[in-house]
Design a protein around this motif. Sequence first.
Motif, mmCIF file in Angstrom:
data_model
loop_
_atom_site.group_PDB
_atom_site.id
_atom_site.type_symbol
_atom_site.label_atom_id
_atom_site.label_comp_id
_atom_site.label_asym_id
_atom_site.label_seq_id
_atom_site.Cartn_x
_atom_site.Cartn_y
_atom_site.Cartn_z
ATOM 1 N N THR A 1 0.810 -1.207 0.000
ATOM 2 C CA THR A 1 0.000 0.000 0.000
ATOM 3 C C THR A 1 0.849 1.265 0.000
ATOM 4 O O THR A 1 0.431 2.295 -0.522
ATOM 5 N N ARG A 2 2.064 1.193 0.571
ATOM 6 C CA ARG A 2 2.886 2.394 0.652
ATOM 7 C C ARG A 2 4.353 2.164 0.280
ATOM 8 O O ARG A 2 5.109 3.125 0.175
ATOM 9 N N GLN A 3 4.784 0.915 0.127
ATOM 10 C CA GLN A 3 6.187 0.652 -0.171
ATOM 11 C C GLN A 3 6.314 -0.335 -1.322
ATOM 12 O O GLN A 3 5.468 -1.213 -1.495
ATOM 13 N N GLN A 4 7.406 -0.171 -2.067
ATOM 14 C CA GLN A 4 7.741 -1.092 -3.137
ATOM 15 C C GLN A 4 9.247 -1.351 -3.093
ATOM 16 O O GLN A 4 10.036 -0.406 -2.950
ATOM 17 N N VAL B 1 2.177 -9.956 3.777
ATOM 18 C CA VAL B 1 2.815 -9.385 4.961
ATOM 19 C C VAL B 1 1.997 -8.203 5.456
ATOM 20 O O VAL B 1 1.646 -7.303 4.677
ATOM 21 N N GLY B 2 1.703 -8.208 6.739
ATOM 22 C CA GLY B 2 1.044 -7.077 7.373
ATOM 23 C C GLY B 2 1.910 -6.533 8.497
ATOM 24 O O GLY B 2 2.433 -7.295 9.310
ATOM 25 N N THR B 3 2.085 -5.215 8.546
ATOM 26 C CA THR B 3 2.885 -4.590 9.591
ATOM 27 C C THR B 3 2.064 -3.525 10.303
ATOM 28 O O THR B 3 1.205 -2.882 9.705
ATOM 29 N N ASN B 4 2.336 -3.372 11.609
ATOM 30 C CA ASN B 4 1.639 -2.388 12.445
ATOM 31 C C ASN B 4 0.127 -2.570 12.355
ATOM 32 O O ASN B 4 -0.636 -1.628 12.103
ATOM 33 N N LEU B 5 -0.319 -3.801 12.608
ATOM 34 C CA LEU B 5 -1.697 -4.176 12.327
ATOM 35 C C LEU B 5 -2.708 -3.722 13.380
ATOM 36 O O LEU B 5 -3.897 -3.667 13.082
ATOM 37 N N LEU B 6 -2.291 -3.412 14.577
ATOM 38 C CA LEU B 6 -3.264 -3.202 15.651
ATOM 39 C C LEU B 6 -3.833 -1.795 15.730
ATOM 40 O O LEU B 6 -4.699 -1.535 16.558
ATOM 41 N N GLN B 7 -3.313 -0.861 14.923
ATOM 42 C CA GLN B 7 -3.893 0.474 14.872
ATOM 43 C C GLN B 7 -3.623 1.060 13.496
ATOM 44 O O GLN B 7 -2.722 0.614 12.777
ATOM 45 N N TYR C 1 3.885 9.818 11.843
ATOM 46 C CA TYR C 1 3.227 8.596 12.285
ATOM 47 C C TYR C 1 3.492 7.474 11.283
ATOM 48 O O TYR C 1 3.543 7.699 10.075
ATOM 49 N N ILE C 2 3.627 6.254 11.822
ATOM 50 C CA ILE C 2 3.844 5.074 10.993
ATOM 51 C C ILE C 2 2.488 4.432 10.733
ATOM 52 O O ILE C 2 1.791 4.036 11.673
ATOM 53 N N PRO C 3 2.059 4.320 9.474
ATOM 54 C CA PRO C 3 0.729 3.768 9.200
ATOM 55 C C PRO C 3 0.753 2.247 9.110
ATOM 56 O O PRO C 3 1.795 1.623 8.899
ATOM 57 N N ARG C 4 -0.428 1.656 9.254
ATOM 58 C CA ARG C 4 -0.590 0.233 8.971
ATOM 59 C C ARG C 4 -0.294 -0.008 7.495
ATOM 60 O O ARG C 4 -0.601 0.827 6.645
ATOM 61 N N ALA C 5 0.319 -1.159 7.182
ATOM 62 C CA ALA C 5 0.655 -1.445 5.789
ATOM 63 C C ALA C 5 0.478 -2.929 5.512
ATOM 64 O O ALA C 5 0.719 -3.773 6.379
ATOM 65 N N VAL C 6 0.048 -3.228 4.303
ATOM 66 C CA VAL C 6 -0.086 -4.603 3.830
ATOM 67 C C VAL C 6 0.647 -4.706 2.502
ATOM 68 O O VAL C 6 0.566 -3.800 1.659
ATOM 69 N N SER C 7 1.387 -5.791 2.313
ATOM 70 C CA SER C 7 2.143 -5.952 1.079
ATOM 71 C C SER C 7 2.175 -7.413 0.676
ATOM 72 O O SER C 7 1.898 -8.317 1.476
ATOM 73 N N ALA C 8 2.516 -7.644 -0.575
ATOM 74 C CA ALA C 8 2.727 -8.986 -1.110
ATOM 75 C C ALA C 8 4.194 -9.126 -1.468
ATOM 76 O O ALA C 8 4.808 -8.198 -2.022
#
Length: 711
Positions: A216-219, A675-681, A698-705
């Motif tokens: 969602t935010r990184q490649q 992969v999911g990071t920072n999932l709880l908020q 702030y560090i956002p929640r992110a999901v990646s493949a």
Amino acid sequence: MYTTSIPSAVKGATSGLAIGRALLALSLLATPALASAQAVPEPYAEATAPSDDAVAPAPASLLDVSLEELLTLESTSVAKKRQRVSDSTAAVYVITQDEIRRSAARTIPDLLRGVPGVEVGQLANGGYAVSIRGFNSRLTNSLLVMVDGRSQFISTISGVFWDQLMMPLSDIERIEVVRGPGSSLWGANSSNGVINIITKHSADSGGTTVDLRGGTRQQDLSLSHGARVSDAFSYRAYGSYRHEDGLVDAQGKDIGRRWAGGSGGLRLDYEPDDHNAFTLQGEYGEGKFDTPFRLVNTNLFAPGYFQFQAENVFKSINVLGRWTRRQSDTLDWSLQAQYNRLNRTEFGGVGVRWQLADLDFGLHWRASDTHDISFGVGARLLHDDIMQTPYVRFDTLSATDRWISGYVQDDITLIPGVLRLTIGTKVENNNFTGFEIQPSARMLFRPAKRVSLWGAVSRAVRTPSRFERNAHLSFFVALPGEPNNPTPLPIYTTLNGVNDRNSEVLIAYEAGTRVDLGGKWSLDVAGYYNDYSSLTVNIPTGSNLIFVPNVPFPVGVQVDVGFLDSGKTHTWGGEATLAGNLTPWWKATLNYSHFNYRLGTDPTTGAPSTLLFPLTYSPRNQIALRNNFDIGDTVSVDAQLRHVGQLNNGKIPAYTTADLRLTYRLRNGAEFSVVGTNLLQSRHIEFNQQDYPAPPAYIPRAVSAHLRYRF
């Protein structure tokens, strides 16, 4: 503008959530009916120094071995020779290649999250604050970071630029983290710890590995290829590219446009016979990113800050060559040379062109059954050229620093297999603080086969950076009515370097135990008490009223603050790791860290003060729980739950978050992961900038493949 003196009393100027929880719950509640563990072979790199010690075969899977067995191969940073971690006299934690492969991390600082005693916080686009046992900041000045023995420490700013470490994570063999002083072997600026990133021997990375990760935010994209040209000669070449949207504000809006960069490197290994090994490696990297911060308004009739979006760039190149020779069964030595060059621009125009040339010789001699001696000498030349701005000025724009050093260490076996004493010291001389002596004494005692106890006393130093010796920083203004401004005028603060100053000194007391609990469970506990003196503290040295031509009244107050070396404080704490297999297919690791400190002393008043030190930017407590599951021979689930205590007296609140990686292995050598990071908020803040004013990030929640293919 001109000034006139006034009394120096003015001193104060200084719906995704539900999905994330469901995925985490799934990983933590996996049932035995799913499957059993399956071996997933991974090659192990050769050690960085030759040794006759027996090398255990590579474990089939992380889940198959205890922590003590995992660490058997992994200690070269404590003693500059291969050594079982269970035999080391320091607090050591090793991140293995298998743990790296199963991690949700995409950067090296992210890999360090959850390691006991290590503090990690992201604070800007590409920017991380990483430290060990306190004093955390973006440019932590008492932590030595190396890649294959090549220092990443930038002397001009006395810290590490973590965003420049862009080698593919799949090329890393292990990361050794030594908590506590490493100065008796590695020298100044390693007083709080050493992190040694060790990449794979090129012969162990045969074939091609492609890593592609998009979210969602990184490649991220990396390509690594290694091969043997002959029985004696092998090589590995790699390239990587990284892009991210950056951090966000409290409402989730972007505060920086992007971070983008890449690197490429080559490693050559040549071993013509059983006695000689040659390594040559080089790397080039560059990046560009935006950092938002606030600059002081130069219009004295409109005091305050204005928001500024700086475009920062860097280019770096490094080359390292090493010759290792086994002279005999009892004597081996190595000769290493390196050259580093960095061009980096930040803060809207502040630039540094930094160069390092370094030559080191190390010798290891097993003199007898009682004495095992390590000896070394080295020379280092550092040069920098500075580009300054009205906000950052230097007394001299070019400088060259020279270092000569030597060390000796003796491992003395007092009772074979039971009691060992290690004594040694590093002696250094540089052109700005003179001679520095850094001795240590360490003891290992084995009262039983599965129990080891160790203790250590060390003296370490941290030399002042060019900023602390030579710079003038004008980043801060306090307006009337603000808590740290008791006057009716704005207060402009300038931090001034002090050229004639001493190094910071640490006397460290450490102790620990490692216990093999049986049944593939182990416990590792360490405690420490640190006594610091000559710490850098910001002390007001003078103040003046600010006047401008043709205006009869003052328009502000100028306060000068010096980087003085008169601070003292004490810190203490402890770390623990409990690891083992709950079932043959489920391994759990629990890490805990506690950090505490005594209030520092304000040299001008003698009163306790925490404002003089960045101690409040270290969490009192950290907890990390990692679970690794193997589901048959094709699926793995890896989850990490982390809690980090509050910082800066609660201004940065405590947070709890979780990372999750679901991996499916295909038979053709490919792995596909979600992969999911920072999932709880949806987002959380981890750190804020101490060195200059900047908006909170702030560090956002992110999901990646993530797709990894090896062929």
